[in-house]
Write an enzyme that holds these catalytic residues in place. Structure first.
Site, mmCIF file in Angstrom:
data_model
loop_
_atom_site.group_PDB
_atom_site.id
_atom_site.type_symbol
_atom_site.label_atom_id
_atom_site.label_comp_id
_atom_site.label_asym_id
_atom_site.label_seq_id
_atom_site.Cartn_x
_atom_site.Cartn_y
_atom_site.Cartn_z
ATOM 1 C CG ASP A 235 -110.657 1.727 -62.017
ATOM 2 O OD1 ASP A 235 -111.417 0.968 -61.417
ATOM 3 O OD2 ASP A 235 -110.649 2.969 -61.869
ATOM 4 C CB CYS B 82 -105.519 3.948 -37.697
ATOM 5 S SG CYS B 82 -105.763 5.430 -38.691
ATOM 6 C CB CYS C 293 -109.870 6.773 -43.750
ATOM 7 S SG CYS C 293 -110.005 5.090 -43.139
ATOM 8 C CB CYS D 255 -104.140 7.271 -44.911
ATOM 9 S SG CYS D 255 -103.440 5.632 -44.602
HETATM 10 S S1 SF4 Z 1 -106.702 3.223 -44.265
HETATM 11 FE FE1 SF4 Z 1 -105.195 4.586 -43.305
HETATM 12 S S2 SF4 Z 1 -106.462 6.147 -42.291
HETATM 13 FE FE2 SF4 Z 1 -107.799 4.425 -42.740
HETATM 14 S S3 SF4 Z 1 -107.761 3.182 -40.876
HETATM 15 FE FE3 SF4 Z 1 -106.200 2.341 -42.252
HETATM 16 S S4 SF4 Z 1 -104.309 3.376 -41.630
HETATM 17 FE FE4 SF4 Z 1 -106.005 4.589 -40.771
#
Ligand code: SF4
Ligand code: SF4
Length: 305
Positions: free
Chosen positions: A127, A186, A189, A242
């Site tokens: 990093d 999903c 986040c 998540c």
């Molecule tokens: S990173 Fe995790 S929280 Fe974000 S869209 Fe993907 S699965 Fe969902």
């Protein structure tokens, strides 16, 4: 040496996952990065706009490079700071991961030299250099890049540090890249980000609390401060929600265990802390990156405590 032996050596050194990708030129990733910079999303991180050719082509970082060994080290802990104290991102609870991981990666490189009987030419990166770590991790089969822009490993989740060795080591086979994307529909986040910094799998650092509290040198804009809640060093909001982190297990790195004092420090404790105590207490901590003055800036009103 075959791939399996290499991965086993990494496991014996304590890495939670490892994969090896053949060296390639990451032109598509370079173009994405250039568009991100054009939009000004890198904010004050001028270094992101430098050494782009090296970032695109690892052979410019290590002459004769053949492979990219990528390791993941879990840093998840369910332990949280005391209620109602200013909040630090989990990655900063213990010793600075750059120190811990570099040492392990150098050991891995030494073991590979010993086992192959070859003077492998390589460099380790954690990093701190122009390397597309997330994309190399994906190519090394370690996960996919989620909507929170972080690498998500199906077994470990996203609370992982990525460590990389670029070298002229050539195993007899490579890991299979992860071509799937398990984010599906999903969007948690993106919805959970307190400042709206995430969209289209990009993070706008100008809005990101991690950038503002760790990297930013001048004053944090009021509209960001108002949304920071109790956070004053980093932000875990886009990881906490998540679903792939639901199964995250406690890390195995003693250096990442929290400093007990840190877990209890109140806002007053931070504001009363003097430079000498801060340096002796946090010299090997990620908190030393911004330094005490910047930490006190982050804690100034209107932090909502
Ligand atoms: S990173 Fe995790 S929280 Fe974000 S869209 Fe993907 S699965 Fe969902
Ligand atoms: S670290 Fe926090 S502010 Fe930054 S993108 Fe994630 S949720 Fe948003």
């Amino acid at each position: 040496m075959n791939l399996i032996n290499c991965l086993e050596e990494a496991r014996l050194l304590g890495f939670d996952a490892c994969g090896v990708a053949p060296v390639d030129t990451l032109t598509r990733e370079k173009e994405v990065l250039l568009r991100w910079i054009e939009k000004g999303f890198h904010a004050g991180m001028g270094y992101m706009a430098k050494n782009i050719e090296k970032r695109e082509n690892p052979a410019l970082l290590v002459e004769g490079a053949r492979s990219v060994i990528v390791t993941l080290t879990n840093y998840y802990t369910s332990r949280r700071q005391e209620k109602d104290v200013p909040v630090i991102a989990r990655y900063a609870y213990g010793k600075d991961y750059h120190i811990v991981l570099k040492e392990r990666l150098f050991r891995l490189l030494s073991v590979l030299k010993e086992k192959t009987g070859r003077d492998i030419r390589g460099r380790v990166f954690v990093d701190s250099a122009p390397v597309f770590e997330h994309e190399w991790a994906r190519r090394a089969g370690l996960g996919w890049i989620g909507r929170n822009t972080l690498l998500v490993n199906p077994r470990l989740g996203s609370y992982c540090f990525i460590g990389v060795i670029i070298s002229d080591f050539e195993p007899s086979g490579y890991s299979l890249p992860e071509e799937r994307d398990f984010c599906g529909t999903c969007n948690r986040c993106v919805e959970a980000c307190p400042t709206g910094a995430l969209s289209s799998r990009e993070v706008n650092a100008n809005l990101c609390i991690s950038y503002n509290t760790i990297e930013r040198k001048d004053e944090i804009p009021l509209e960001i401060k108002e949304k920071m809640g109790q956070r004053f060093f980093g932000c875990d909001a886009c990881q906490e929600v998540c679903p792939w982190n639901g199964k995250a297990v406690m890390h195995r790195v003693k250096e990442f265990l929290p400093d007990e004092w840190l877990m209890h420090m109140s806002r007053e404790d931070w504001l009363e802390l003097d430079e000498e105590t801060f340096k002796s207490r946090f010299k090997d901590s990620p908190l030393s990156r911004p330094g005490l003055e910047q930490i006190k800036r982050n804690l100034s009103q209107p932090l909502l405590l």
